[in-house]
Design a protein around this motif. Structure first.
Motif, PDB file in Angstrom:
ATOM      1  N   GLU A 161     -56.764  54.208 118.558  1.00 17.20           N
ATOM      2  CA  GLU A 161     -57.186  55.461 119.191  1.00 17.20           C
ATOM      3  C   GLU A 161     -56.560  55.612 120.573  1.00 17.20           C
ATOM      4  O   GLU A 161     -56.138  56.701 120.957  1.00 17.20           O
ATOM      5  N   MET A 162     -56.472  54.493 121.303  1.00 18.72           N
ATOM      6  CA  MET A 162     -55.845  54.549 122.624  1.00 18.72           C
ATOM      7  C   MET A 162     -54.355  54.848 122.483  1.00 18.72           C
ATOM      8  O   MET A 162     -53.801  55.607 123.292  1.00 18.72           O
ATOM      9  N   GLU A 163     -53.719  54.297 121.484  1.00 19.63           N
ATOM     10  CA  GLU A 163     -52.301  54.577 121.273  1.00 19.63           C
ATOM     11  C   GLU A 163     -52.074  56.065 121.004  1.00 19.63           C
ATOM     12  O   GLU A 163     -51.132  56.656 121.531  1.00 19.63           O
ATOM     13  N   ALA A 164     -52.949  56.666 120.222  1.00 21.53           N
ATOM     14  CA  ALA A 164     -52.837  58.104 119.955  1.00 21.53           C
ATOM     15  C   ALA A 164     -53.028  58.908 121.233  1.00 21.53           C
ATOM     16  O   ALA A 164     -52.297  59.874 121.495  1.00 21.53           O
ATOM     17  N   MET A 165     -53.994  58.516 122.060  1.00 21.67           N
ATOM     18  CA  MET A 165     -54.205  59.174 123.354  1.00 21.67           C
ATOM     19  C   MET A 165     -52.967  59.037 124.233  1.00 21.67           C
ATOM     20  O   MET A 165     -52.535  59.990 124.881  1.00 21.67           O
ATOM     21  N   LEU A 166     -52.427  57.829 124.269  1.00 20.39           N
ATOM     22  CA  LEU A 166     -51.270  57.547 125.107  1.00 20.39           C
ATOM     23  C   LEU A 166     -50.075  58.400 124.676  1.00 20.39           C
ATOM     24  O   LEU A 166     -49.373  58.964 125.521  1.00 20.39           O
ATOM     25  N   GLU A 167     -49.865  58.520 123.397  1.00 18.06           N
ATOM     26  CA  GLU A 167     -48.764  59.361 122.899  1.00 18.06           C
ATOM     27  C   GLU A 167     -48.969  60.820 123.287  1.00 18.06           C
ATOM     28  O   GLU A 167     -48.023  61.504 123.695  1.00 18.06           O
ATOM     29  N   GLU A 168     -50.207  61.279 123.185  1.00 14.21           N
ATOM     30  CA  GLU A 168     -50.517  62.669 123.562  1.00 14.21           C
ATOM     31  C   GLU A 168     -50.256  62.903 125.046  1.00 14.21           C
ATOM     32  O   GLU A 168     -49.654  63.903 125.437  1.00 14.21           O
ATOM     33  N   ILE A 169     -50.691  61.981 125.869  1.00 16.80           N
ATOM     34  CA  ILE A 169     -50.485  62.097 127.320  1.00 16.80           C
ATOM     35  C   ILE A 169     -48.992  62.031 127.647  1.00 16.80           C
ATOM     36  O   ILE A 169     -48.489  62.804 128.465  1.00 16.80           O
ATOM     37  N   ALA A 170     -48.285  61.117 127.002  1.00 20.35           N
ATOM     38  CA  ALA A 170     -46.848  60.957 127.251  1.00 20.35           C
ATOM     39  C   ALA A 170     -46.087  62.228 126.917  1.00 20.35           C
ATOM     40  O   ALA A 170     -45.098  62.566 127.591  1.00 20.35           O
ATOM     41  N   GLU A 171     -46.527  62.963 125.908  1.00 24.18           N
ATOM     42  CA  GLU A 171     -45.866  64.211 125.522  1.00 24.18           C
ATOM     43  C   GLU A 171     -46.075  65.324 126.547  1.00 24.18           C
ATOM     44  O   GLU A 171     -45.338  66.309 126.546  1.00 24.18           O
ATOM     45  N   GLU A 172     -47.065  65.173 127.440  1.00 24.53           N
ATOM     46  CA  GLU A 172     -47.305  66.170 128.482  1.00 24.53           C
ATOM     47  C   GLU A 172     -46.220  66.140 129.562  1.00 24.53           C
ATOM     48  O   GLU A 172     -46.022  67.122 130.266  1.00 24.53           O
ATOM     49  N   LEU A 173     -45.559  65.007 129.685  1.00 22.23           N
ATOM     50  CA  LEU A 173     -44.605  64.812 130.767  1.00 22.23           C
ATOM     51  C   LEU A 173     -43.250  65.424 130.421  1.00 22.23           C
ATOM     52  O   LEU A 173     -42.816  65.371 129.275  1.00 22.23           O
TER      53      LEU A 173
END
Length: 130
Positions: free
Chosen positions: A6-18
């Motif tokens: 779940e954290m990996e999915a969050m991290l990918e989502e956040i990374a795509e914001e940049l």
């Protein structure tokens, strides 16, 4: 606590914001490791590393996020608060990356000052003179 997946999915989502420009020369990308990492400078084993920006000749430039440290510090938080902290941590590490590319050290100096405040809060601890 959320799972590492779940954290990996969050991290990918956040990374795509940049913006894509932020990834310039970040050849190692972003790694999510399961470990809990205690800072080498911890006085009582109570200073945890959430993330690190790393640069070395052999491995290049990359960001590491420590799931175990998040679990230790924020395991009781609801998912939205964990995501907020994860975003802050990732942005912090990207700031180190951008400053490194620009030859700047502002955030590194701020981190050193934060560490000195941590040491000052330890009763009877005196920072060694370098």
């Amino acid at each position: 606590m959320i799972t590492i997946d779940e954290m990996e999915a969050m991290l990918e989502e956040i990374a795509e914001e940049l913006p894509q420009e932020f990834y310039k020369d970040l050849n190692g990308g972003i790694l999510l490791l399961p470990e809990l990492k205690i800072s080498p400078g911890a006085v009582d084993g109570d200073l945890y590393t959430l993330g690190e920006y790393r640069y070395c000749c052999a491995m290049g430039r990359y960001i590491v996020i420590y799931y175990g440290s998040f679990r230790k510090l924020f395991g009781h938080y609801p998912a939205p608060k964990i995501k907020k902290q994860l975003r802050e941590t990732l942005y912090h590490e990207f700031t180190h990356h951008m400053e490194s590319l620009a030859g700047e050290r502002g955030l590194e100096i701020q981190d050193e000052e934060d560490y000195e405040r941590y040491l000052a809060g330890k009763a009877g601890y005196r920072s060694p003179k370098i």
